[in-house]
Design a protein around this motif. Sequence first.
Motif, mmCIF file in Angstrom:
data_model
loop_
_atom_site.group_PDB
_atom_site.id
_atom_site.type_symbol
_atom_site.label_atom_id
_atom_site.label_comp_id
_atom_site.label_asym_id
_atom_site.label_seq_id
_atom_site.Cartn_x
_atom_site.Cartn_y
_atom_site.Cartn_z
ATOM 1 N N GLN A 32 0.863 -1.266 0.208
ATOM 2 C CA GLN A 32 0.124 0.111 -0.116
ATOM 3 C C GLN A 32 0.734 1.351 0.069
ATOM 4 O O GLN A 32 0.745 2.008 -0.714
ATOM 5 C CB GLN A 32 -0.831 -0.046 1.249
ATOM 6 C CG GLN A 32 -1.818 1.122 1.512
ATOM 7 C CD GLN A 32 -2.359 0.886 2.936
ATOM 8 O OE1 GLN A 32 -3.688 0.862 2.592
ATOM 9 N NE2 GLN A 32 -1.890 1.214 3.918
ATOM 10 N N LEU A 36 1.368 4.433 -3.153
ATOM 11 C CA LEU A 36 1.302 5.925 -2.617
ATOM 12 C C LEU A 36 2.303 6.784 -2.900
ATOM 13 O O LEU A 36 2.310 7.907 -2.662
ATOM 14 C CB LEU A 36 0.767 6.109 -1.287
ATOM 15 C CG LEU A 36 -0.582 5.405 -0.768
ATOM 16 C CD1 LEU A 36 -0.765 5.567 0.600
ATOM 17 C CD2 LEU A 36 -1.634 5.918 -1.472
ATOM 18 N N LEU A 47 -9.462 8.358 -4.882
ATOM 19 C CA LEU A 47 -8.955 8.155 -3.303
ATOM 20 C C LEU A 47 -10.124 8.238 -2.355
ATOM 21 O O LEU A 47 -10.613 9.177 -2.292
ATOM 22 C CB LEU A 47 -7.684 9.191 -3.161
ATOM 23 C CG LEU A 47 -6.446 9.113 -3.716
ATOM 24 C CD1 LEU A 47 -5.621 10.144 -3.307
ATOM 25 C CD2 LEU A 47 -5.899 7.750 -3.530
ATOM 26 N N HIS A 51 -6.797 7.142 2.077
ATOM 27 C CA HIS A 51 -5.584 7.127 1.231
ATOM 28 C C HIS A 51 -5.219 8.474 0.654
ATOM 29 O O HIS A 51 -4.021 8.800 0.344
ATOM 30 C CB HIS A 51 -5.632 5.996 0.096
ATOM 31 C CG HIS A 51 -5.533 4.686 0.455
ATOM 32 N ND1 HIS A 51 -6.533 3.907 0.640
ATOM 33 C CD2 HIS A 51 -4.682 3.981 1.149
ATOM 34 C CE1 HIS A 51 -6.461 2.779 0.878
ATOM 35 N NE2 HIS A 51 -4.969 2.832 1.281
ATOM 36 N N CYS A 85 -11.748 3.442 -4.571
ATOM 37 C CA CYS A 85 -10.522 4.128 -4.408
ATOM 38 C C CYS A 85 -9.228 3.283 -5.085
ATOM 39 O O CYS A 85 -9.443 1.935 -5.091
ATOM 40 C CB CYS A 85 -10.093 3.992 -3.029
ATOM 41 S SG CYS A 85 -8.409 4.458 -2.648
ATOM 42 N N VAL A 87 -6.203 2.781 -4.785
ATOM 43 C CA VAL A 87 -5.207 2.098 -3.975
ATOM 44 C C VAL A 87 -6.090 1.063 -3.043
ATOM 45 O O VAL A 87 -5.543 0.170 -3.128
ATOM 46 C CB VAL A 87 -4.752 3.022 -2.792
ATOM 47 C CG1 VAL A 87 -3.617 2.529 -2.029
ATOM 48 C CG2 VAL A 87 -4.019 4.172 -3.758
ATOM 49 N N CYS A 88 -7.270 1.350 -2.738
ATOM 50 C CA CYS A 88 -8.072 0.092 -2.055
ATOM 51 C C CYS A 88 -8.256 -1.005 -3.020
ATOM 52 O O CYS A 88 -7.781 -2.207 -2.519
ATOM 53 C CB CYS A 88 -9.414 0.838 -1.375
ATOM 54 S SG CYS A 88 -9.356 1.751 -0.190
#
Length: 188
Positions: A32, A36, A47, A51, A85, A87-88
């Motif tokens: 993770q 980022l 996002l 995040h 999101c 990143v999720c």
Amino acid sequence: MRAHRQIVLHQSIVELLHEPGCPFCRFLKDFQALHLQGDSAKDIHRLCNFHAWGVAAVQDAQSAAEVFLTLVNQDGCVTDSRPDCDVCHKVSEEEDRRIRELITLLGRPDVVRWLRMEAVFCIPHAMKLRQKVPLTLTARIDMIIRNQREQLKDELIHLRNDPSPDRTGWGALGRAAEFLVAQRGLRA
């Protein structure tokens, strides 16, 4: 997520089996953080709250400014829905990949030994793993969770009864939080 911490992404979940805590949480926390910052951050278009703050905390100011400029200039870049999101979504895909990886390694003697002697899981990752392993291993996962629960209860009772600020054991609070809900930001 810590700013300016050197992050090394491991190639396999097996590399983290003898480290403290849930190996899935350890792997995904670094995964993770890497997504980022740097070139990976250029692919971020949406996002969640967590995040967005992670970008501000993890990255150097120049990289974070570039990500935020991109997001500020587009509509719909912030979402209350964690699955939306970017990143999720990447973390969730990697989580599934690492659970499948561990399942394929369950026949290895070193992994069997780890499961019997040292294994630690957070509840969310244990439940995901439990759903995918052969029935013969679900009892072992349940025992791992039971043992962790008892150990944490002892540590927390001791901390509650002796809360002096110079006393060791305050890490039990973080271990309890991870046990219950996984590392911060990994689960919705």
